[in-house]
Write a protein that holds these residues in place. Structure first.
Motif, PDB file in Angstrom:
ATOM      1  N   VAL A  34       1.128  -0.924   0.147  1.00  0.00           N
ATOM      2  CA  VAL A  34      -0.276  -0.286   0.108  1.00  0.00           C
ATOM      3  C   VAL A  34       0.071   1.599  -0.482  1.00  0.00           C
ATOM      4  N   SER A  35       0.666   2.400  -0.902  1.00  0.00           N
ATOM      5  CA  SER A  35       1.664   3.308  -1.276  1.00  0.00           C
ATOM      6  C   SER A  35       0.749   4.221  -0.227  1.00  0.00           C
ATOM      7  N   GLY A  36       1.300   5.411   0.541  1.00  0.00           N
ATOM      8  CA  GLY A  36       0.802   6.689   0.572  1.00  0.00           C
ATOM      9  C   GLY A  36       0.269   7.320  -0.415  1.00  0.00           C
ATOM     10  N   ASP A  37       0.906   7.212  -1.747  1.00  0.00           N
ATOM     11  CA  ASP A  37       0.487   7.988  -2.251  1.00  0.00           C
ATOM     12  C   ASP A  37      -0.567   7.902  -3.017  1.00  0.00           C
ATOM     13  N   GLU A  38      -1.463   7.314  -3.097  1.00  0.00           N
ATOM     14  CA  GLU A  38      -2.911   6.539  -3.288  1.00  0.00           C
ATOM     15  C   GLU A  38      -3.559   5.901  -2.896  1.00  0.00           C
ATOM     16  N   PHE A  39      -3.587   6.219  -1.318  1.00  0.00           N
ATOM     17  CA  PHE A  39      -4.944   6.076  -0.129  1.00  0.00           C
ATOM     18  C   PHE A  39      -4.295   6.568   1.043  1.00  0.00           C
ATOM     19  N   CYS A  40      -5.326   6.688   1.279  1.00  0.00           N
ATOM     20  CA  CYS A  40      -5.679   8.086   2.340  1.00  0.00           C
ATOM     21  C   CYS A  40      -5.746   6.241   4.177  1.00  0.00           C
ATOM     22  N   VAL A  41      -5.110   6.232   4.332  1.00  0.00           N
ATOM     23  CA  VAL A  41      -5.321   4.964   5.358  1.00  0.00           C
ATOM     24  C   VAL A  41      -5.620   5.685   7.286  1.00  0.00           C
ATOM     25  N   ILE A  42      -6.865   4.980   7.716  1.00  0.00           N
ATOM     26  CA  ILE A  42      -7.763   5.121   8.454  1.00  0.00           C
ATOM     27  C   ILE A  42      -7.954   3.837   9.061  1.00  0.00           C
ATOM     28  N   ASP A  43      -7.444   3.673  10.615  1.00  0.00           N
ATOM     29  CA  ASP A  43      -7.529   2.193  11.356  1.00  0.00           C
ATOM     30  C   ASP A  43      -8.846   2.382  12.185  1.00  0.00           C
ATOM     31  N   ILE A  44      -9.669   1.782  11.738  1.00  0.00           N
ATOM     32  CA  ILE A  44     -10.730   1.904  12.141  1.00  0.00           C
ATOM     33  C   ILE A  44     -10.723   0.608  13.763  1.00  0.00           C
ATOM     34  N   ARG A  45     -10.046   0.082  14.267  1.00  0.00           N
ATOM     35  CA  ARG A  45      -9.923  -0.339  15.638  1.00  0.00           C
ATOM     36  C   ARG A  45      -9.787   0.979  16.598  1.00  0.00           C
ATOM     37  N   ASP A  46      -9.200   0.101  17.793  1.00  0.00           N
ATOM     38  CA  ASP A  46      -9.886   0.587  18.714  1.00  0.00           C
ATOM     39  C   ASP A  46      -8.372   1.283  18.953  1.00  0.00           C
ATOM     40  N   TYR A  47      -8.312   1.948  20.663  1.00  0.00           N
ATOM     41  CA  TYR A  47      -6.547   2.192  20.358  1.00  0.00           C
ATOM     42  C   TYR A  47      -5.626   1.202  20.173  1.00  0.00           C
ATOM     43  N   ILE A  48      -6.196  -0.085  21.956  1.00  0.00           N
ATOM     44  CA  ILE A  48      -5.514  -0.682  22.306  1.00  0.00           C
ATOM     45  C   ILE A  48      -4.732  -1.748  20.790  1.00  0.00           C
ATOM     46  N   SER A  49      -6.115  -1.982  20.492  1.00  0.00           N
ATOM     47  CA  SER A  49      -5.586  -2.724  18.925  1.00  0.00           C
ATOM     48  C   SER A  49      -4.878  -2.083  18.318  1.00  0.00           C
ATOM     49  N   ALA A  50      -4.727  -1.184  17.733  1.00  0.00           N
ATOM     50  CA  ALA A  50      -4.046  -0.394  16.925  1.00  0.00           C
ATOM     51  C   ALA A  50      -2.521   0.300  17.230  1.00  0.00           C
ATOM     52  N   HIS A  51      -2.828   0.182  18.734  1.00  0.00           N
ATOM     53  CA  HIS A  51      -1.111   0.419  18.896  1.00  0.00           C
ATOM     54  C   HIS A  51      -0.286  -0.834  19.251  1.00  0.00           C
ATOM     55  N   TYR A  55      -0.459  -0.323  12.066  1.00  0.00           N
ATOM     56  CA  TYR A  55      -0.367  -0.584  10.281  1.00  0.00           C
ATOM     57  C   TYR A  55       0.449   0.403  10.184  1.00  0.00           C
ATOM     58  N   PRO A  56       0.937   0.573   8.537  1.00  0.00           N
ATOM     59  CA  PRO A  56       1.650   1.570   8.652  1.00  0.00           C
ATOM     60  C   PRO A  56       1.148   2.683   8.055  1.00  0.00           C
ATOM     61  N   GLY A  57       1.223   3.656   8.218  1.00  0.00           N
ATOM     62  CA  GLY A  57       0.976   5.056   7.999  1.00  0.00           C
ATOM     63  C   GLY A  57      -0.767   5.347   7.933  1.00  0.00           C
ATOM     64  N   ALA A  58      -1.148   4.618   8.553  1.00  0.00           N
ATOM     65  CA  ALA A  58      -2.851   4.643   9.747  1.00  0.00           C
ATOM     66  C   ALA A  58      -2.774   6.245  10.451  1.00  0.00           C
ATOM     67  N   GLU A  59      -3.306   6.516   9.945  1.00  0.00           N
ATOM     68  CA  GLU A  59      -4.432   7.396  11.359  1.00  0.00           C
ATOM     69  C   GLU A  59      -5.293   6.878  11.883  1.00  0.00           C
ATOM     70  N   ASN A  60      -5.274   6.582  13.490  1.00  0.00           N
ATOM     71  CA  ASN A  60      -6.234   6.183  14.086  1.00  0.00           C
ATOM     72  C   ASN A  60      -7.168   6.487  14.469  1.00  0.00           C
ATOM     73  N   ILE A  61      -8.421   6.547  14.096  1.00  0.00           N
ATOM     74  CA  ILE A  61      -9.762   7.108  13.943  1.00  0.00           C
ATOM     75  C   ILE A  61     -10.237   5.730  14.754  1.00  0.00           C
ATOM     76  N   PRO A  62     -11.238   5.696  16.125  1.00  0.00           N
ATOM     77  CA  PRO A  62     -11.405   4.388  15.913  1.00  0.00           C
ATOM     78  C   PRO A  62     -13.601   4.883  15.772  1.00  0.00           C
ATOM     79  N   LEU A  63     -13.921   3.218  15.189  1.00  0.00           N
ATOM     80  CA  LEU A  63     -15.274   3.915  14.442  1.00  0.00           C
ATOM     81  C   LEU A  63     -16.055   4.292  15.435  1.00  0.00           C
ATOM     82  N   SER A  64     -16.031   4.109  16.607  1.00  0.00           N
ATOM     83  CA  SER A  64     -17.422   5.069  17.322  1.00  0.00           C
ATOM     84  C   SER A  64     -17.333   6.817  17.138  1.00  0.00           C
ATOM     85  N   TYR A  65     -15.688   7.534  16.985  1.00  0.00           N
ATOM     86  CA  TYR A  65     -15.513   8.975  16.707  1.00  0.00           C
ATOM     87  C   TYR A  65     -15.153   8.794  15.092  1.00  0.00           C
TER      88      TYR A  65
END
Length: 111
Positions: A34-51, A55-65
């Motif tokens: 996955v290249s950062g040039d073609e995607f905006c990567v959003i990690d919708i998992r909770d904070y603990i799982s994402a920590h 996932y490289p280059g992902a911004e963590n925004i949990p589904l509830s937020y």
């Protein structure tokens, strides 16, 4: 008798269209690169799982937020890649995102 056939036809059409729409809302990403040039990567998992397994280059925004984050601060002009634990969460997030932006939405399922 005609009413029964008409009602059956309408309900069958509704079910088929609903299934078609849900399949096209979010698509699985098959390639692992996955290249950062073609995607905006959003990690919708909770904070603990994402920590625990980031996932490289992902911004963590949990589904509830996600609705609040999309309204307040998140701008993306590219296609969107969701990092999720399950497809159901990806489908919910895709519906939320589709209300705001009409971009292609893909997902990656993590273990």
């Amino acid at each position: 008798m005609e009413w029964v056939i008409i009602l059956f036809s309408i309900s069958l059409l509704f079910i088929l269209l609903r299934d078609f729409y849900q399949k096209n809302v979010v698509k699985p990403l098959t390639s692992q690169k996955v290249s950062g040039d073609e995607f905006c990567v959003i990690d919708i998992r909770d904070y603990i799982s994402a920590h625990r397994s980031p996932y490289p280059g992902a911004e963590n925004i949990p589904l509830s937020y996600l609705p609040r984050a999309l309204k307040e601060r998140y701008e993306c002009t590219k296609n969107i890649l969701l990092v999720t634990d399950d497809k159901r969460g990806a489908m919910l997030a895709a519906r939320i995102i589709r209300k705001k932006r009409h971009k292609s939405i893909y997902y990656v399922k993590t273990a």
